[in-house]
Scaffold this motif. Structure first.
Motif, PDB file in Angstrom:
ATOM      1  N   LYS A 256       3.552  -5.055   6.255  1.00 41.44           N
ATOM      2  CA  LYS A 256       2.429  -5.477   5.699  1.00 41.44           C
ATOM      3  C   LYS A 256       1.470  -4.382   5.538  1.00 41.44           C
ATOM      4  O   LYS A 256       1.684  -3.231   6.090  1.00 41.44           O
ATOM      5  CB  LYS A 256       1.643  -6.419   6.773  1.00 41.44           C
ATOM      6  CG  LYS A 256       2.582  -7.744   7.405  1.00 41.44           C
ATOM      7  CD  LYS A 256       2.033  -8.830   6.756  1.00 41.44           C
ATOM      8  CE  LYS A 256       3.061 -10.092   7.138  1.00 41.44           C
ATOM      9  NZ  LYS A 256       4.031 -10.169   8.052  1.00 41.44           N
ATOM     10  N   GLN A 257       0.490  -4.462   4.615  1.00 43.08           N
ATOM     11  CA  GLN A 257      -0.362  -3.582   4.125  1.00 43.08           C
ATOM     12  C   GLN A 257      -0.983  -3.074   5.395  1.00 43.08           C
ATOM     13  O   GLN A 257      -1.449  -3.716   6.401  1.00 43.08           O
ATOM     14  CB  GLN A 257      -1.401  -3.889   3.161  1.00 43.08           C
ATOM     15  CG  GLN A 257      -0.826  -3.942   1.816  1.00 43.08           C
ATOM     16  CD  GLN A 257      -1.080  -2.522   1.255  1.00 43.08           C
ATOM     17  OE1 GLN A 257      -1.165  -1.679   1.725  1.00 43.08           O
ATOM     18  NE2 GLN A 257      -0.642  -2.500  -0.129  1.00 43.08           N
ATOM     19  N   GLY A 258      -1.330  -1.480   5.476  1.00 32.78           N
ATOM     20  CA  GLY A 258      -2.156  -1.058   6.694  1.00 32.78           C
ATOM     21  C   GLY A 258      -3.654  -1.478   6.704  1.00 32.78           C
ATOM     22  O   GLY A 258      -4.309  -2.304   5.697  1.00 32.78           O
ATOM     23  N   PHE A 259      -4.289  -0.697   7.271  1.00 40.01           N
ATOM     24  CA  PHE A 259      -5.865  -0.884   7.282  1.00 40.01           C
ATOM     25  C   PHE A 259      -6.311  -0.771   5.843  1.00 40.01           C
ATOM     26  O   PHE A 259      -7.004  -1.366   5.368  1.00 40.01           O
ATOM     27  CB  PHE A 259      -6.400   0.101   8.343  1.00 40.01           C
ATOM     28  CG  PHE A 259      -7.898  -0.195   8.577  1.00 40.01           C
ATOM     29  CD1 PHE A 259      -8.529  -1.482   8.896  1.00 40.01           C
ATOM     30  CD2 PHE A 259      -8.840   0.801   8.264  1.00 40.01           C
ATOM     31  CE1 PHE A 259      -9.609  -1.721   9.060  1.00 40.01           C
ATOM     32  CE2 PHE A 259     -10.231   0.149   8.396  1.00 40.01           C
ATOM     33  CZ  PHE A 259     -10.456  -0.638   9.109  1.00 40.01           C
ATOM     34  N   ILE A 260      -6.042   0.554   5.322  1.00 42.08           N
ATOM     35  CA  ILE A 260      -6.540   0.858   3.967  1.00 42.08           C
ATOM     36  C   ILE A 260      -5.374   0.240   2.806  1.00 42.08           C
ATOM     37  O   ILE A 260      -4.445   0.492   3.256  1.00 42.08           O
ATOM     38  CB  ILE A 260      -6.554   2.313   3.641  1.00 42.08           C
ATOM     39  CG1 ILE A 260      -7.494   2.904   5.008  1.00 42.08           C
ATOM     40  CG2 ILE A 260      -7.530   2.688   2.472  1.00 42.08           C
ATOM     41  CD1 ILE A 260      -7.208   4.342   5.118  1.00 42.08           C
ATOM     42  N   VAL A 261      -5.854  -0.427   2.046  1.00 44.70           N
ATOM     43  CA  VAL A 261      -5.013  -1.013   1.053  1.00 44.70           C
ATOM     44  C   VAL A 261      -4.715  -0.178  -0.193  1.00 44.70           C
ATOM     45  O   VAL A 261      -5.751   0.257  -0.792  1.00 44.70           O
ATOM     46  CB  VAL A 261      -5.287  -2.643   0.542  1.00 44.70           C
ATOM     47  CG1 VAL A 261      -4.437  -2.955  -0.621  1.00 44.70           C
ATOM     48  CG2 VAL A 261      -5.518  -3.434   1.827  1.00 44.70           C
ATOM     49  N   ASP A 262      -3.367   0.448  -0.646  1.00 49.00           N
ATOM     50  CA  ASP A 262      -3.316   0.945  -1.611  1.00 49.00           C
ATOM     51  C   ASP A 262      -2.051   0.401  -2.307  1.00 49.00           C
ATOM     52  O   ASP A 262      -1.336  -0.585  -2.028  1.00 49.00           O
ATOM     53  CB  ASP A 262      -2.930   2.549  -1.252  1.00 49.00           C
ATOM     54  CG  ASP A 262      -1.535   2.562  -0.533  1.00 49.00           C
ATOM     55  OD1 ASP A 262      -1.334   1.749   0.565  1.00 49.00           O
ATOM     56  OD2 ASP A 262      -0.470   3.302  -0.922  1.00 49.00           O
ATOM     57  N   PRO A 263      -2.225   0.651  -3.635  1.00 49.30           N
ATOM     58  CA  PRO A 263      -1.532  -0.102  -4.701  1.00 49.30           C
ATOM     59  C   PRO A 263       0.091   0.147  -4.403  1.00 49.30           C
ATOM     60  O   PRO A 263       0.679  -0.987  -4.657  1.00 49.30           O
ATOM     61  CB  PRO A 263      -1.792   0.577  -6.081  1.00 49.30           C
ATOM     62  CG  PRO A 263      -2.750   1.538  -5.845  1.00 49.30           C
ATOM     63  CD  PRO A 263      -3.181   1.532  -4.415  1.00 49.30           C
ATOM     64  N   VAL A 264       0.472   1.350  -3.854  1.00 42.39           N
ATOM     65  CA  VAL A 264       1.857   1.254  -3.342  1.00 42.39           C
ATOM     66  C   VAL A 264       2.488   0.561  -2.133  1.00 42.39           C
ATOM     67  O   VAL A 264       3.404  -0.122  -2.130  1.00 42.39           O
ATOM     68  CB  VAL A 264       2.147   2.799  -3.546  1.00 42.39           C
ATOM     69  CG1 VAL A 264       3.751   3.209  -2.865  1.00 42.39           C
ATOM     70  CG2 VAL A 264       2.230   3.538  -4.940  1.00 42.39           C
ATOM     71  N   GLY A 265       1.514   0.976  -1.173  1.00 42.71           N
ATOM     72  CA  GLY A 265       1.760   0.023  -0.030  1.00 42.71           C
ATOM     73  C   GLY A 265       2.807   0.673   0.705  1.00 42.71           C
ATOM     74  O   GLY A 265       3.564   1.759   0.262  1.00 42.71           O
ATOM     75  N   PRO A 266       3.205   0.189   2.152  1.00 43.82           N
ATOM     76  CA  PRO A 266       4.316   0.811   2.900  1.00 43.82           C
ATOM     77  C   PRO A 266       5.650   0.432   2.484  1.00 43.82           C
ATOM     78  O   PRO A 266       6.580   1.179   3.093  1.00 43.82           O
ATOM     79  CB  PRO A 266       3.789   0.170   4.202  1.00 43.82           C
ATOM     80  CG  PRO A 266       3.161  -1.060   3.798  1.00 43.82           C
ATOM     81  CD  PRO A 266       2.589  -0.866   2.778  1.00 43.82           C
TER      82      PRO A 266
END
Lengths: 150, 510
Positions: free
Chosen positions: A31-41
Motif C-alpha cells: 500500500k502507499q506510504g504516508f506520503i503518496v508519490d506517483p511511483v509508489g512502493p
C-alpha cells in the motif's frame, strides 16, 4: 531441442521465474506510504520482477552448456562444510571464540586437504593466532571462552 | 593553483604518522592478498571491511587503509602469475603470457622487477590523473538530477553486465537479483517490503554481509570442491637484480599502456581486466611478430601491469565523483563509503575535501611504498605463496566470520553470510556474474529513490526520464553498452589465455 545439455541453466531458469512471480505478487500487495508519490512502493519491485522473469525464460530457452557438476561425494563434503559453518555461527556467542573456531577451522582444513595432523594443527593455530590478532592487536571485543570459566 | 593547495591539504593528512602507518600496513596486506591465488582485490578488501569498522577507524583512515590494500593487491597479482603461471587475481591474467615464460628461462627476478616498475608507472600516472580529472568530473555531476542519476545507474548495470559477462541474460538477471535484494526492508516512505514479518530484515540486508558471503565465503567452497588443486608449493627465486637497460627499453610501452589503462578504468564496467587485456593486445600489434610476445619478453609483462594498475586508479574516478563503481573492487570500496555515511559525488569534493585529498595524497605515497615492497623486498611476498591452502582458506573463513560477528554481533547475519556464500558458489558454477548482484544491493535503493523523485518532480510523466541531453546520452550509452558486446564478441575473440592451467579458484572477480 536437446534437453540433456544445459540442464543446470534450465532448472535455474524455472526457479528464477517462480521466485520472480512470487516476488511480483508480493509487491502488488504493497500500500502507499504516508506520503503518496506517483511511483509508489510497488513499481520498482515489479520492474525488477519483470526483468527477472524475462531473463529466467531466456535461460530456459537458450541455456549455456552445463558446467562440470561435482560428484555426489563432493556435494556431501560441501554440505558438511556448510553445516559446520551454521553450527559455528550458533556456537560462537555462547561458547566463546577459541573452541568453536579451532573445531570449525580444523574441519575445513581437513576438507581441503585430508591430512588429519595438519588439520588439527591448523585449527589450533588459527584459533589461537587469530584470537591474539583480533583481541590484542586489533582490539576487537571478542570473548575467548564461555563466561564464568575463569 | 587550486589543485596544489588541495594536494597540500591532502599531504598534511597523509603524512601524519598514523595515516602513513595505515597506508604502509595496507600496502603490505594488499600485496599478500594480491599474490595469493584465490584472493584478489575484491575479496581481499571485502574481508577487511568489517574488521576495519569494528576497530572504529575514522573515514579517512579506513579509506586510506582499504584503498592501499586495493592498490597493493593490484601490484601483488603479478607475483604468482610470473612464478606459478596462476594469476593472483584476474587482472594479472595477461601477465602470465610473458611472465611465466621468463620465469622458465630463469629470469623470474627480472620479470618481477620489470612488472613491478610497470605497476608503479601505471598506478602513479593514474593517481595523478585522478587528482586532475576527478574534480572536473565532480563539477559536471552538479548538472545531474534524479532522472540523470537513474539513467546513470542503468548505464553502470548495463556496461558492467554487458562487458564483463559472457551471457547478457545472466548479467541482467544478476543485476535484477541484486536490486530485488535491495528492496527488502522498510522503504523511505515507511512501507515494509519483503521481510516476511522477520524483524531482522526490517533494516534490509546489510551489504557487507552479502559482499563477504559472495566474495570470500564462496571462495572457500570453491577450494573445498577442488581440494586446493593448482596451488603449487616450493617456488624458488634466486637473486633479484635490476635490469636497468631493459626497463628503459620498455618506457614507451609503459607510458602508452598507462594512458590506455586509465581510460579503460574510467569507463564504467570495464575495469582492470579489460585494461590489461587491451594494453597487451595494443603492444602486441605495435611490436608485430618480431617482438616475440608470448615467449617471455619484457614488454609483455610491462604492458599488462602498467595497464591494469592504471585502470585500477582510473576506476576510482567514477566511484568518487558519481558514486557509480566501474568494477567489482570499486563496488566494494563504494560499500566502504556508504558504511562511513559518505555520499560520493560532487558534494564529497566540496564538503569533505580532507577525505578526497587525504586519500589521493595517501595513494601517491602508497605507490612509492609499493614500489619499494615489490622490487627490493619482493622475496618476502614470494614466501607467502608457499602457505598451503588448507591453512589459508580456513583462515579466510574465520576472518570473514569474526568480521561480521564483531560488526553486527548477530548469529542471523552470519547465517545470511553463509547463505550468500552458497549462492555465490552456485552462481559461479552456472557462470552468473556476482559483481552485478553486489552493485544491485548497493545501488538499489538509490536507483529506486531517483526514479521516485524524478516521477514526483514530473507528476508521473515518464517522458521526464528522457528530457535532458545528459540523460538521453546516458540511455543511449546504456543500451549500446548492453547490446554492443553481443556483436563485438563475434568479431573479437578472447585471446588465447592458457585456459587449462587456470583453475577455477584462481579466477576471482576483478
Amino acid at each position: 531441442m536437446n534437453l540433456s545439455n544445459g540442464k543446470g541453466d534450465r532448472i535455474f531458469g524455472v526457479v528464477v521465474v517462480l521466485v520472480a512471480v512470487a516476488y511480483g505478487v508480493a509487491a502488488l500487495q504493497f500500500k502507499q506510504g504516508f506520503i503518496v508519490d506517483p511511483v509508489g512502493p510497488k513499481t520498482f519491485p515489479l520492474i525488477v520482477a519483470g526483468v527477472s522473469v524475462v531473463c529466467g525464460l531466456m535461460l530456459i530457452v537458450k541455456p549455456d552448456p552445463d558446467p562440470e557438476f561435482p560428484p555426489l561425494r563432493t556435494v556431501g563434503t560441501l554440505l558438511m562444510a556448510m553445516l559446520t559453518l551454521v553450527a559455528y555461527a550458533y556456537a560462537i556467542k555462547p561458547l566463546g571464540f577459541l573452541i568453536p573456531t579451532a573445531i570449525a577451522a580444523a574441519i575445513l582444513s581437513y576438507q581441503i586437504d585430508p591430512r588429519a595432523k595438519f588439520a588439527v594443527a591448523a585449527g589450533l593455530g588459527l584459533s589461537g593466532g587469530l584470537y591474539v590478532l583480533f583481541k590484542f592487536v586489533l582490539g576487537l571485543g571478542l570473548l575467548g571462552v564461555p563466561k564464568g570459566w575463569f | 593553483m587550486d589543485i596544489l593547495s588541495n594536494l597540500a591539504l591532502g599531504f598534511s593528512i597523509a603524512l601524519t604518522p598514523w595515516t602513513l602507518m595505515l597506508a604502509i600496513i595496507g600496502c603490505f596486506i594488499g600485496t599478500i592478498v594480491g599474490a595469493l591465488p584465490g584472493l584478489g582485490p575484491s575479496n581481499g578488501v571485502a574481508l577487511l571491511i568489517p574488521i576495519t569498522f569494528s576497530m572504529g577507524l575514522d573515514a579517512t583512515a579506513a579509506l586510506v587503509l582499504l584503498t592501499s590494500v586495493y592498490y597493493g593487491a593490484m601490484y601483488g597479482g603479478r607475483i604468482s602469475s610470473i612464478l606459478l603461471n596462476i594469476p593472483g587475481d584476474e587482472p594479472a591474467m595477461m601477465t602470465t603470457l610473458d611472465g611465466y615464460p621468463m620465469a622458465k628461462q630463469g629470469r623470474a627476478g627480472d620479470a618481477l622487477v620489470i612488472s613491478g616498475v610497470a605497476s608503479f608507472v601505471g598506478a602513479l600516472f593514474a593517481t595523478i590523473m585522478l587528482a586532475l580529472v576527478a574534480p572536473i568530473l565532480a563539477r559536471v555531476a552538479y548538472l545531474f538530477g534524479p532522472a540523470e542519476y537513474f539513467a546513470l545507474y542503468l548505464l553502470a548495470f548495463s556496461t558492467l553486465g554487458g562487458i564483463a559477462s559472457k551471457n547478457q541474460a545472466k548479467a541482467a538477471l544478476a543485476s535484477a537479483i541484486g536490486l530485488g535484494i535491495a528492496m527488502i526492508g522498510i522503504d523511505n516512505n515507511n512501507v515494509t517490503r519483503f521481510t516476511g514479518g522477520n524483524l531482522h530484515l526490517n533494516d534490509g540486508i546489510d551489504f557487507l554481509v552479502a559482499i563477504v558471503g559472495l566474495f570470500a565465503v564462496s571462495e572457500v567452497f570453491v577450494f573445498i570442491e577442488s581440494h586446493g588443486r593448482g596451488s603449487a608449493l616450493g617456488v624458488k627465486l634466486d637473486k633479484v637484480t635490476v635490469p636497468w637497460r631493459e626497463i628503459w627499453s620498455t618506457r614507451w610501452t609503459m607510458l602508452r599502456s598507462s594512458i590506455l589503462g586509465f581510460i579503460a578504468g574510467v569507463l564504467p564496467g570495464a575495469g582492470a581486466s579489460l585494461g590489461s587485456f587491451l594494453t597487451y593486445m595494443m603492444e602486441k600489434s605495435i611490436g608485430g611478430s618480431k617482438a616475440g610476445f608470448g615467449t617471455g619478453v619484457a614488454k609483455g609483462v610491462a604492458a599488462p601491469e602498467a595497464g591494469n594498475n592504471a585502470a585500477a586508479g582510473g576506476a576510482l574516478v567514477p566511484m568518487l565523483t558519481l558514486g557509480v563503481p566501474g568494477s567489482g573492487t570499486t563496488a566494494v570500496l563504494l560499500a566502504v563509503l556508504m558504511t562511513l555515511n559518505i555520499t560520493p559525488g560532487p558534494t564529497l569534493f566540496a564538503n569533505r575535501p580532507e577525505v578526497v585529498w587525504g586519500l589521493i595524497a595517501s595513494l601517491l605515497i602508497a605507490n612509492f611504498v609499493l614500489l619499494f615492497m615489490n622490487v627490493p623486498l619482493v622475496k618476502i611476498f614470494v614466501k607467502v605463496l608457499t602457505v598451503p591452502p588448507a591453512l589459508l582458506l580456513p583462515g579466510v573463513m574465520m576472518v570473514s566470520f569474526v568480521g561480521i560477528y564483531s560488526l553486527t554481533g548477530s548469529y542471523y547475519d552470519m547465517l545470511l553470510m553463509i547463505a550468500f556464500g552458497v549462492m555465490g558458489w552456485i552462481f559461479r558454477k552456472l557462470d552468473i556474474p556476482t559483481v552485478p548482484i553486489i552493485l544491485g544491493i548497493l545501488l538499489g535503493n538509490a536507483m529506486e529513490n531517483s526514479l521516485r523523485q524524478a516521477m514526483t518532480l514530473s507528476a508521473g510523466d515518464a517522458s521526464f526520464l528522457f528530457s535532458s541531453g545528459i540523460s538521453i546520452g546516458l540511455w543511449v550509452a546504456a543500451v549500446t553498452g548492453f547490446v554492443a558486446p553481443l556483436f563485438l564478441r563475434r568479431i573479437i575473440k578472447k585471446p588465447t589465455v592458457p585456459e587449462m592451467e587456470v583453475p577455477d579458484h584462481a579466477k576471482p572477480i576483478d
